[in-house]
Design a protein around this motif. Structure first.
Motif, PDB file in Angstrom:
ATOM      1  N   GLU A 157       0.813  -1.216   0.000  1.00  0.00           N
ATOM      2  CA  GLU A 157       0.000   0.000   0.000  1.00  0.00           C
ATOM      3  C   GLU A 157       0.853   1.275   0.000  1.00  0.00           C
ATOM      4  O   GLU A 157       0.348   2.363  -0.285  1.00  0.00           O
ATOM      5  CB  GLU A 157      -0.899   0.003   1.242  1.00  0.00           C
ATOM      6  N   ARG A 158       2.121   1.126   0.283  1.00  0.00           N
ATOM      7  CA  ARG A 158       2.989   2.289   0.481  1.00  0.00           C
ATOM      8  C   ARG A 158       3.137   3.148  -0.775  1.00  0.00           C
ATOM      9  O   ARG A 158       3.090   4.374  -0.708  1.00  0.00           O
ATOM     10  CB  ARG A 158       4.356   1.864   0.996  1.00  0.00           C
ATOM     11  N   ASP A 159       3.296   2.538  -1.951  1.00  0.00           N
ATOM     12  CA  ASP A 159       3.482   3.320  -3.175  1.00  0.00           C
ATOM     13  C   ASP A 159       2.306   4.253  -3.433  1.00  0.00           C
ATOM     14  O   ASP A 159       2.496   5.423  -3.765  1.00  0.00           O
ATOM     15  CB  ASP A 159       3.697   2.402  -4.382  1.00  0.00           C
ATOM     16  N   ARG A 160       1.088   3.744  -3.276  1.00  0.00           N
ATOM     17  CA  ARG A 160      -0.100   4.576  -3.506  1.00  0.00           C
ATOM     18  C   ARG A 160      -0.184   5.705  -2.484  1.00  0.00           C
ATOM     19  O   ARG A 160      -0.519   6.838  -2.824  1.00  0.00           O
ATOM     20  CB  ARG A 160      -1.365   3.732  -3.453  1.00  0.00           C
TER      21      ARG A 160
ATOM     22  N   LEU B  65      -4.288  10.368   5.071  1.00  0.00           N
ATOM     23  CA  LEU B  65      -5.043   9.743   3.981  1.00  0.00           C
ATOM     24  C   LEU B  65      -6.060   8.765   4.542  1.00  0.00           C
ATOM     25  O   LEU B  65      -5.822   8.115   5.559  1.00  0.00           O
ATOM     26  CB  LEU B  65      -4.092   8.987   3.045  1.00  0.00           C
ATOM     27  N   ASP B  66      -7.196   8.629   3.833  1.00  0.00           N
ATOM     28  CA  ASP B  66      -8.186   7.634   4.236  1.00  0.00           C
ATOM     29  C   ASP B  66      -7.884   6.300   3.559  1.00  0.00           C
ATOM     30  O   ASP B  66      -6.862   6.144   2.887  1.00  0.00           O
ATOM     31  CB  ASP B  66      -9.614   8.123   3.948  1.00  0.00           C
ATOM     32  N   GLU B  67      -8.778   5.329   3.722  1.00  0.00           N
ATOM     33  CA  GLU B  67      -8.580   3.980   3.173  1.00  0.00           C
ATOM     34  C   GLU B  67      -8.471   3.962   1.656  1.00  0.00           C
ATOM     35  O   GLU B  67      -7.903   3.050   1.072  1.00  0.00           O
ATOM     36  CB  GLU B  67      -9.727   3.053   3.606  1.00  0.00           C
ATOM     37  N   SER B  68      -9.023   5.001   0.996  1.00  0.00           N
ATOM     38  CA  SER B  68      -8.991   5.096  -0.475  1.00  0.00           C
ATOM     39  C   SER B  68      -7.840   5.980  -0.948  1.00  0.00           C
ATOM     40  O   SER B  68      -7.820   6.395  -2.105  1.00  0.00           O
ATOM     41  CB  SER B  68     -10.319   5.664  -0.978  1.00  0.00           C
ATOM     42  N   PHE B  69      -6.931   6.300  -0.068  1.00  0.00           N
ATOM     43  CA  PHE B  69      -5.760   7.131  -0.364  1.00  0.00           C
ATOM     44  C   PHE B  69      -6.155   8.550  -0.765  1.00  0.00           C
ATOM     45  O   PHE B  69      -5.440   9.222  -1.497  1.00  0.00           O
ATOM     46  CB  PHE B  69      -4.868   6.472  -1.427  1.00  0.00           C
ATOM     47  N   GLN B  70      -7.287   9.011  -0.247  1.00  0.00           N
ATOM     48  CA  GLN B  70      -7.724  10.385  -0.446  1.00  0.00           C
ATOM     49  C   GLN B  70      -7.225  11.228   0.727  1.00  0.00           C
ATOM     50  O   GLN B  70      -7.292  10.791   1.874  1.00  0.00           O
ATOM     51  CB  GLN B  70      -9.253  10.465  -0.533  1.00  0.00           C
ATOM     52  N   VAL B  71      -6.756  12.430   0.433  1.00  0.00           N
ATOM     53  CA  VAL B  71      -6.245  13.321   1.477  1.00  0.00           C
ATOM     54  C   VAL B  71      -7.400  13.780   2.355  1.00  0.00           C
ATOM     55  O   VAL B  71      -8.419  14.252   1.859  1.00  0.00           O
ATOM     56  CB  VAL B  71      -5.526  14.532   0.858  1.00  0.00           C
TER      57      VAL B  71
END
Length: 110
Positions: free
Chosen positions: A46-49, A91-97
């Motif tokens: 998950e780190r790259d995203r 960031l949330d679970e969807s990688f949204q700020v």
């Protein structure tokens, strides 16, 4: 005079002291509530995203740390900007700020 029993007693006392000291230090850390002992880096999968989303938010910089299940969000990415300032991107679970916090107070805390 036989010194063997005395050496054994000293060894037992020293070993017992070491065990008690280790237990006391461990208990003190557990009771202190120090969150640093529970920080876990973001898993590689998950780190790259997360890093990409954070760098897009900050407009560049260098990722200097990551954390999963932060007290403020699912992911936290620490970015050091070219000017030396540090920004924590939440960031949330969807990688949204969902928020940012900068050491120069220029970030927003949503």
């Amino acid at each position: 005079m036989n010194t063997n029993p005395t050496r054994k007693r000293i060894a037992v006392v020293l070993a017992a002291s070491a065990v008690v000291t280790a237990g006391t230090v461990g208990a003190a850390r557990a009771l202190s509530g120090d969150d640093d002992t529970h920080e876990q880096p973001i898993p590689t999968s998950e780190r790259d995203r997360a890093e990409q989303a954070a760098l897009e938010e900050t407009g560049g910089g260098t990722v200097t740390g990551t954390e999963v299940d932060d007290e403020e969000s699912k992911y936290e990415v620490e970015v050091t900007l070219d000017n030396g300032h540090q920004v924590d991107v939440q960031l949330d679970e969807s990688f949204q700020v969902v928020g940012t916090d900068g050491d120069d107070d220029s970030g927003s805390d949503d």
